[in-house]
Structure formats: C-alpha cells, structure tokens
Design a protein around this motif. Structure first.
Motif, PDB file in Angstrom:
ATOM      1  N   ALA A  79       1.416  -1.315   0.261  1.00  0.00           N
ATOM      2  CA  ALA A  79      -0.368   0.060   0.095  1.00  0.00           C
ATOM      3  C   ALA A  79       0.802   1.155   0.078  1.00  0.00           C
ATOM      4  CB  ALA A  79      -0.902  -0.079   1.522  1.00  0.00           C
ATOM      5  N   VAL A  80       1.165   2.182  -1.009  1.00  0.00           N
ATOM      6  CA  VAL A  80       1.904   3.527  -0.533  1.00  0.00           C
ATOM      7  C   VAL A  80       0.728   4.606  -1.090  1.00  0.00           C
ATOM      8  CG1 VAL A  80       3.272   2.652  -2.510  1.00  0.00           C
ATOM      9  CG2 VAL A  80       1.050   3.700  -3.264  1.00  0.00           C
ATOM     10  N   ARG A  81       0.814   5.704  -0.227  1.00  0.00           N
ATOM     11  CA  ARG A  81       0.384   6.948   0.343  1.00  0.00           C
ATOM     12  C   ARG A  81       0.293   8.136  -1.213  1.00  0.00           C
ATOM     13  NH1 ARG A  81      -0.238   8.883   5.788  1.00  0.00           N
ATOM     14  NH2 ARG A  81      -1.120  11.061   4.427  1.00  0.00           N
ATOM     15  N   LEU A  82      -1.055   8.056  -1.825  1.00  0.00           N
ATOM     16  CA  LEU A  82      -0.626   9.386  -2.888  1.00  0.00           C
ATOM     17  C   LEU A  82      -1.212  10.431  -2.602  1.00  0.00           C
ATOM     18  CD1 LEU A  82      -3.531   6.487  -5.130  1.00  0.00           C
ATOM     19  CD2 LEU A  82      -0.572   6.580  -4.810  1.00  0.00           C
ATOM     20  N   ASP A  83      -1.269  11.174  -0.899  1.00  0.00           N
ATOM     21  CA  ASP A  83      -1.650  11.876  -1.045  1.00  0.00           C
ATOM     22  C   ASP A  83      -0.238  12.443  -0.599  1.00  0.00           C
ATOM     23  OD1 ASP A  83      -2.179  10.256   1.073  1.00  0.00           O
ATOM     24  OD2 ASP A  83      -1.782  11.978   2.424  1.00  0.00           O
ATOM     25  N   ALA A  84       0.767  11.883  -1.086  1.00  0.00           N
ATOM     26  CA  ALA A  84       2.352  12.005  -0.771  1.00  0.00           C
ATOM     27  C   ALA A  84       2.738  12.865  -1.977  1.00  0.00           C
ATOM     28  CB  ALA A  84       2.933  11.253  -0.078  1.00  0.00           C
ATOM     29  N   ASP A  85       3.459  13.353  -1.987  1.00  0.00           N
ATOM     30  CA  ASP A  85       4.731  13.530  -3.014  1.00  0.00           C
ATOM     31  C   ASP A  85       4.548  12.810  -4.159  1.00  0.00           C
ATOM     32  OD1 ASP A  85       3.863  16.561  -2.879  1.00  0.00           O
ATOM     33  OD2 ASP A  85       5.183  16.898  -1.518  1.00  0.00           O
ATOM     34  N   PRO A  86       4.958  12.727  -5.249  1.00  0.00           N
ATOM     35  CA  PRO A  86       6.211  11.567  -5.660  1.00  0.00           C
ATOM     36  C   PRO A  86       6.971  11.595  -5.819  1.00  0.00           C
ATOM     37  CG  PRO A  86       4.908  12.529  -7.460  1.00  0.00           C
ATOM     38  CD  PRO A  86       4.351  13.377  -6.459  1.00  0.00           C
ATOM     39  N   ALA A  87       7.647  10.169  -5.994  1.00  0.00           N
ATOM     40  CA  ALA A  87       9.669  10.962  -5.771  1.00  0.00           C
ATOM     41  C   ALA A  87       9.747  11.142  -7.437  1.00  0.00           C
ATOM     42  CB  ALA A  87      10.251   9.301  -5.790  1.00  0.00           C
ATOM     43  N   GLY A  88      11.064  11.283  -7.783  1.00  0.00           N
ATOM     44  CA  GLY A  88      10.770  11.906  -9.067  1.00  0.00           C
ATOM     45  C   GLY A  88      10.806  13.302  -9.971  1.00  0.00           C
TER      46      GLY A  88
END
Length: 268
Positions: free
Chosen positions: A259-268
């Motif tokens: 599971a990942v957080r999509l409200d966080a800034d993406p890497a790269g």
C-alpha cells in the motif's frame, strides 16, 4: 500535519497482479513488442477526518482462477493492513462494473454503493448481448448490484457529482460507457483516481488507448478530462500501473509493495 475537514489521505492497496507483454496494452500495439508490461490491481481507500470511502472492490479467488490472474491478498486483507475494516466502510464508489472492480459482493456489508446511471444501464442493457462487450463483466457482479438497488444500498450519479466536501465523481466513459473517475482534495492538491480511464501512465501521456474499450472517442476525450480535474499531470493516478508502487511512499513501515500514500508527493 493536521488534516482539514475536506482534505483526505489516499491509499492505493495492491491485491493482484498479471504478467503480460506491452503490445497487449495499446490499440494497434506492435505484436513484436513483447517487453514485459504487467498489470497491478488495486483498491483505493480515501480517508478523511470524519468519513471513509473505498473506490472499487476487486475480485476474489474464484475469478482470479477463471481469469488467470494472480491474487496476492483479498482487498479486505489489504485494507486491514492500513487500518480499514471493510465490514464497516460506509461508502463504496464503483468506477465501473468490470470484474476486477466490482466483485467481492459480501465484503462491504454496511456500504452504500455509488455508481453512474450510464454504467448500470450499460451492464444491464442491450450492449451485453454482444460477446466482445460483455467479456469484461461477470453476471454475478451485475446481479449483486441490482440486489443492492432493491436493498436501498445504491446511490446513482449522472455525470459529475459531489459526494462529500472535497470529493467528487465525474463521468468519462470510454473503457466502459459509465466509467467514472474520482477527484479528491489532498494536502498536495487535487488528485484524480483515474481507475481505467487510463490503465497506465503511458496510455494518457502518449494518448495511446487501452484495447478494452466501448468508445474510443470517449476514452481520448477522457484523457483531457483527467488533466482538467487534476492539479497537475503528477496528480493523475492510473488504475493498473505498477509504477505507482514505485513513485509513492509506503502507507506505513513494512507495507512496501502492498500500500502507498497517493496524497504524498511522488518521487522523481
């Protein structure tokens, strides 16, 4: 960071996987392009201060065997890992009624289901007389949705509608005639959960449609809608791209690849 009343966390929860070559993911794909381009399968949890929503319900082990997909965990098991009890979720949004988005009929017994008028008409109407159009649907999923209507557990939307402050659905069609996307206010701006409006980043970035489609023109116009609704192209989340799991941070330590957080800034 404190969470505003109309701002949400979004978690992509991976529950299944399917290996396939790249040419199967584009209309007119070069049959010689056999580079791996697998599908991941997700459900999404949209968590506000006072409200919880789940987008799509996935498929079960029986459908995984029938469709030759690899079920990694049930959606309920994945949601439990981020602290969401599927049995207590009050609202489920169905992007559309294809088998990988509308199964697991008993998994959300307390939920009201949000669906577009056009999707219900599509999957119960004359279009389902055609093998090629009904292939992505499971009759049991459709009849389960009819049952919810008669139980008073369905809410229909026609086009765009605000479900709660900071959360709205928008009809785009294309892949399925009643496909809807979800626009969510987050700490980083407006994120659009595209579901199958674009399976991969490459579909909308290169404007190369996915080959399972009811209306190609709608699908292409849908790419424009995604851009209008999202704060930036980086705020568009495709429905099946494994790259999502690489671009965003895990929802909690130990949940890498789950599971990942999509409200966080993406890497790269």
């Amino acid at each position: 960071m404190s969470q505003d009343e109309d701002s949400y966390e979004i978690h992509a929860v991976r529950y299944a996987h399917h290996d396939r070559p790249a040419h199967e993911n584009f209309i007119g794909g070069d049959p010689h392009d056999n580079a791996p381009m697998p599908l991941d399968y997700f459900v999404w949890a949209i968590l506000g201060r006072n409200r919880r929503f789940v987008l799509d319900t996935g498929f079960d082990a029986g459908i995984a065997r029938k469709r030759r997909r690899d079920l990694i965990r049930t959606p309920a098991e994945g949601l439990a890992m981020i602290g969401v009890d599927a049995a207590a979720v009050p609202d489920v949004i169905l992007s559309h009624m294809h088998y990988d988005h509308a199964g697991n009929h008993a998994m959300f017994p307390a939920a009201c289901y949000h669906i577009q008028d056009r999707e219900m008409a599509y999957c119960t109407g004359r279009c389902m007389c055609h093998d090629v159009l009904r292939q992505p649907f499971e009759a049991a999923d459709v009849t389960a949705m009819v049952g919810r209507v008669f139980e008073g557990r369905a809410r229909f939307h026609d086009g765009s509608a605000e479900i709660a402050p900071g959360l709205s659905v928008h009809h785009v069609g294309g892949h399925s005639l009643g496909l809807q996307v979800v626009r969510v206010r987050t700490r980083r701006g407006w994120v659009v959960l595209a579901s199958d409006a674009t399976h991969f980043y490459a579909n909308f970035q290169q404007r190369r449609p996915f080959p399972i489609v009811a209306d190609v023109a709608q699908m292409l116009e849908g790419y424009d809608t995604l851009h209008r609704l999202a704060s930036s192209p980086d705020h568009i989340i495709p429905g099946h791209d494994p790259i999502v799991m690489q671009r965003y941070p895990a929802s909690a330590p130990g949940l890498e690849g789950i599971a990942v957080r999509l409200d966080a800034d993406p890497a790269g």
